[in-house]
Structure formats: structure tokens, C-alpha cells
Scaffold this active site. Sequence first.
Site, short mmCIF file in Angstrom:
data_model
loop_
_atom_site.label_atom_id
_atom_site.label_comp_id
_atom_site.label_asym_id
_atom_site.label_seq_id
_atom_site.Cartn_x
_atom_site.Cartn_y
_atom_site.Cartn_z
N LYS A 12 0.85 -1.21 0.00
CA LYS A 12 0.00 0.00 0.00
C LYS A 12 0.88 1.25 0.00
CE LYS A 12 -3.58 -2.75 2.09
NZ LYS A 12 -4.79 -2.82 2.88
N GLU A 100 -9.66 -0.54 -1.79
CA GLU A 100 -9.27 0.85 -1.46
C GLU A 100 -9.27 1.71 -2.72
OE1 GLU A 100 -5.69 -0.21 0.65
OE2 GLU A 100 -6.93 -1.01 2.27
N GLY A 235 -1.44 -7.36 3.54
CA GLY A 235 -1.12 -5.95 3.70
C GLY A 235 -0.18 -5.74 4.87
N GLY A 236 -0.74 -5.46 6.04
CA GLY A 236 0.05 -5.11 7.22
C GLY A 236 1.18 -6.08 7.52
P1 PGA Z 1 -4.35 -6.38 5.46
O1 PGA Z 1 -4.56 -5.87 3.95
O2 PGA Z 1 -3.59 -7.65 5.39
O3 PGA Z 1 -3.59 -5.26 6.13
O4 PGA Z 1 -5.72 -6.55 6.04
C1 PGA Z 1 -4.79 -6.78 2.91
C2 PGA Z 1 -5.04 -6.03 1.62
O5 PGA Z 1 -5.73 -5.01 1.64
O6 PGA Z 1 -4.56 -6.44 0.55
#
Ligand code: PGA
Length: 252
Positions: A12, A100, A235-236
Site C-alpha cells: 500500500k 481501497e 497488507g500489514g
Molecule cells: P491487510 O490488507 O492484510 O492489512 O488486512 C490486505 C489487503 O488489503 O490487501
Amino acid sequence: MSRRPLIAGNWKMNGLLADGVALAEGIAAKRKAQPDLACDMLICPPFPLLGAVVGAVAGSGVTVGGQDCHGKTAGAHTGDTSPALLKDVGCSAVILGHSERRTDHGETDAQVKAKAVAAHAAGLLAIVCIGETLAQRDAGQTIEVNKSQLKGSLPEGANAVNTVIAYEPVWAIGTGRVATPEQAQEVHAAIRAELAVLIGEAEAMKMRILYGGSMKPENAAQLIALPDVDGGLIGGAALKVDDFWAIACNCA
Ligand code: PGA
């Protein structure tokens, strides 16, 4: 049917140049030390880091992707990036239609489809994201919403080599609230059944469907073990070498 899992990191809008290079180098070093781990690994940094990250993972087997691209090859589109340029700087994949982007930039299924067509034309793997909101889940619309997004976003010519689907329930993204294995498997199976309608049974059985939404080392094993889950879009937990690697290690 054995599908080789894909462990994909979606960074991201996080990190500066030095952070991105260190993260990429850390992941590349782990992968080099364990090249026979039974999964593909992909990292998707912010656009300005792509060149440096491609250099940092060179020779490791870890591949690099963009987080979006434009639906056209070139032209007057200020701020956008073409799939041909992604390919040229060393990317092999691109994430498309992340929730997003659908929310922040109003991306529609039709736009996601156009981007996927352009990505394919440039020789990139398209990772097409779909997923329901909490309100849609609570209204009992989960399967219908995912089928509709899939149908609207999947381009002509999509096959198991050029396309991966990422099921990312919006309510699980960045919230720490992960789908239960039952919830994930139910939707993944429904997506595969719809894929069979759209691209034929044989190709649907080969196409990878990733789970995304708060996947972490603590919950990855049971998600990745599900029959219709073929890896993760993370993500995180993709922002820490050890966490991302620990998730990948479930693909032994
Ligand atoms: P997250 O994000 O693992 O931080 O929940 C996943 C993504 O949006 O691809």
C-alpha cells in the site's frame, strides 16, 4: 488439483525508499536461503520504489508487482502508470480493483476489467480483487456481490496463467478481523464455481484464488490449508520480513 500457492505482499502507501529496499532485501535473502519453498512470492511496493525493489530482489525468485495501472498503453493521463511501463521496469504482476481503489478512486468493475485487459496485453499477471462490505455481508448478499464483481471485472481471455483472483472481504482489511475458515472457504468455493461458468471448469480448477484481509502468521496456516484458498494477498503483515516469511512458510 494442485495449485501452486502465491504469497503476495501489498505494501500500500507505506514506507520510504530505505525501508522498502531493506524489506525487499530481507525477503529476498530468506527466499534465496530456501528456494524450494512450495509457493510463488510477490511484493507490490508503491510506484516510486519499484525500480529499487526490483534491484533488491534480483536473482532471488521473488517477483515484483504494481498496485494499479491504467487501462491504456500511454497518453495524457496525469498521475497514472501504464502496464507497459510496469513491465519495462521489471514488474511481472499488478494488483487491480483493490477495494481501497474502488472506494478512494471510484473504480468500477468495467474500469477494473479494462485495466486487466491492458495488463494482459503488456504481459503482466492481473490480480483481480473482489470482496463484500460488512453491510453487504450482514444483508446476506456476500455470494451475490462477489459473483457480480467477478463477472464484471474479469476480462475476456482470462486464464489461470495470466490471472489470479483475490477475495478480500472489505470488513477484514486492516481491521484485525479475519474471515473464519468457514467464511473464507464458502466464498472461495462460490468464486471457483462462478469461474467455471465464466472461463470453463478446467481453467477454473487451475486458477488461483487468494484470501486477503488481516492474514497474519497466527491465522495463515488454517486459511492457506483450505481447499479453495491458494495463498494470500497480505497488507500489514507484509511490511515485516519475519511476518511475511512466516506466512509463506505455511506452503511447505
Ligand atoms: P491487510 O490488507 O492484510 O492489512 O488486512 C490486505 C489487503 O488489503 O490487501
